[in-house]
Write a protein that holds these residues in place. Structure first.
Motif, PDB file in Angstrom:
ATOM      1  N   LYS A  96     -13.819  -4.630  -2.805  1.00  0.00           N
ATOM      2  CA  LYS A  96     -13.902  -4.367  -4.241  1.00  0.00           C
ATOM      3  C   LYS A  96     -15.319  -4.372  -4.788  1.00  0.00           C
ATOM      4  CE  LYS A  96      -9.414  -4.238  -5.130  1.00  0.00           C
ATOM      5  NZ  LYS A  96      -8.752  -3.040  -5.705  1.00  0.00           N
ATOM      6  N   MET A 133       0.135 -10.299  -2.596  1.00  0.00           N
ATOM      7  CA  MET A 133      -0.344  -9.448  -3.685  1.00  0.00           C
ATOM      8  C   MET A 133      -1.856  -9.232  -3.577  1.00  0.00           C
ATOM      9  SD  MET A 133       1.889  -8.321  -6.017  1.00  0.00           S
ATOM     10  CE  MET A 133       1.122  -8.315  -7.631  1.00  0.00           C
ATOM     11  N   ILE A 134      -2.584 -10.308  -3.313  1.00  0.00           N
ATOM     12  CA  ILE A 134      -4.038 -10.198  -3.195  1.00  0.00           C
ATOM     13  C   ILE A 134      -4.405  -9.275  -2.035  1.00  0.00           C
ATOM     14  CG2 ILE A 134      -6.154 -11.470  -2.672  1.00  0.00           C
ATOM     15  CD1 ILE A 134      -4.896 -13.896  -4.067  1.00  0.00           C
ATOM     16  N   ARG A 171      -2.616  -6.947  -0.583  1.00  0.00           N
ATOM     17  CA  ARG A 171      -2.237  -5.567  -0.841  1.00  0.00           C
ATOM     18  C   ARG A 171      -3.203  -4.909  -1.822  1.00  0.00           C
ATOM     19  NH1 ARG A 171       2.026  -3.669   1.442  1.00  0.00           N
ATOM     20  NH2 ARG A 171       3.490  -5.087   2.451  1.00  0.00           N
ATOM     21  N   ASP A 172      -3.650  -5.656  -2.803  1.00  0.00           N
ATOM     22  CA  ASP A 172      -4.630  -5.116  -3.730  1.00  0.00           C
ATOM     23  C   ASP A 172      -5.930  -4.790  -3.007  1.00  0.00           C
ATOM     24  OD1 ASP A 172      -5.807  -4.340  -6.149  1.00  0.00           O
ATOM     25  OD2 ASP A 172      -6.501  -6.371  -6.577  1.00  0.00           O
TER      26      ASP A 172
END
Length: 336
Positions: free
Chosen positions: A120, A291-292, A294-295
């Motif tokens: 990111k 979730m983390i 996959r993000d």
């Protein structure tokens, strides 16, 4: 925990479904440039349970997918080694176990910050997080909850100040991620140190670890054999409702035995409540890290532990379970 551990081998796995392929003209051969683009994590299982395999001649063969989704001998060996280190430090000299917690926290922060930067472009201030995370754990053990809160506040302040040394662009993004990391890893881990500080703290921590492992084992065993209905298919396709039921039953049974025989002044019915709380919080923690990941578009947070992934892949269910376990111990048997 691995996403593949909650469902049957063919119907569930960690990998996401493949996006629909772009139509191409029919013919005996397909040019490689016309192949549909897929996400890096996507693997499509064939009806028989295998996955496509490219042959040297360009055709597709079929190979059997590994049932456990990981290197089982390596996973067992690493698990036994970690268990030996934990038990030795826990029952021989408790301050050494505080050091084990601190090391796990620092490595977990390093893994999380590295993945955020790689995927990111988020630059989390790691030095103040590592120092502050260690201070949280030590303060929690020596000074109790108040010491941990003070250390957490100072860590957040240090993150804000440290990031000022770099240009102001993305300042808010970086410090927000830094404060999140401080809460997610060291602050939650501090509750393990709070449990350890009790007179029977070693047994409380052992119960906490045992119930979390038993919960995951129950989810694996029941989900593997009976799992049919997805629990949260958009987050973790491998987890099933049957696996969650197995986690609850196994953890409640282990909790009743642990509270009756391991914890001073504990009662079996308290263990039932404790086991239920552990199973639910461990499941939510597992889904949260899914979730983390996959993000971020990754399968594992690291590769430090062969057969397991990274430290954070082992802490995903433990971290949110620690405050729940500490709170229930506090309600049932006091601070010790």
């Amino acid at each position: 925990m691995n996403d593949s551990s909650w469902g049957p081998p063919r119907a569930a796995g960690y990998f996401e479904p493949r996006e629909p392929a772009r139509a191409v003209p029919a013919g005996p051969l397909r040019d490689s440039g016309e192949a549909a683009q897929t996400r890096p994590m996507s693997i499509v299982p064939e009806p028989g349970g295998g996955v496509p395999e490219q042959r040297p001649d360009g055709g597709e063969g079929k190979r059997t997918r590994k049932r456990a989704g990981r290197d089982l001998p390596a996973a067992i060996g690493v698990g036994l080694a970690l268990g030996a280190v934990i038990l030795a430090s826990l029952f021989v000299y408790k301050p050494v176990f505080v050091g084990v917690i601190a090391v796990a926290v620092v490595v977990g922060l390093w893994e999380l910050s590295s993945r955020l930067a790689e995927r990111k472009g988020i630059r989390v201030p790691l030095p103040p997080l590592a120092a502050g995370g260690t201070a949280m754990v030590v303060s929690g053990y020596l000074r109790g909850a108040e010491g941990a809160w003070v250390a957490a506040a100072l860590t957040a302040l240090a993150v804000l100040i440290w990031r000022m040394a770099r240009p102001p662009e993305n300042y808010l993004r970086d410090v927000t991620a830094g404060v999140f990391a401080a809460f997610y890893v060291p602050f939650l881990a501090t509750f393990v140190a709070l449990m350890l500080a009790a007179d029977d703290g070693a047994w409380r921590v052992l119960t906490f670890l045992l119930l979390t492992v038993v919960s995951d084992t129950g989810a694996y065993a029941v989900g593997w054999k009976l799992g049919r209905r997805k629990l949260a298919p958009r987050i973790s396709p491998g987890k099933t409702r049957e696996g969650l039921a197995g986690a609850v039953v196994f953890a409640m049974a282990a909790g009743a035995l642990s509270m009756e025989f391991l914890i001073d002044d504990g009662a079996w019915w308290q263990g039932l409540v404790l086991g239920l709380g552990v199973a639910l919080s461990a499941t939510l923690g597992d889904l949260g890290e899914s979730m983390i990941k996959r993000d971020l578009g990754i399968k594992d947070m690291g590769t430090l532990l062969p057969g397991h992934g990274g430290i954070m892949d082992r802490l995903d269910s433990l971290l949110p379970t620690a405050p729940v376990t500490w709170l229930l111990f506090l309600a049932f048997v006091g601070t010790g």
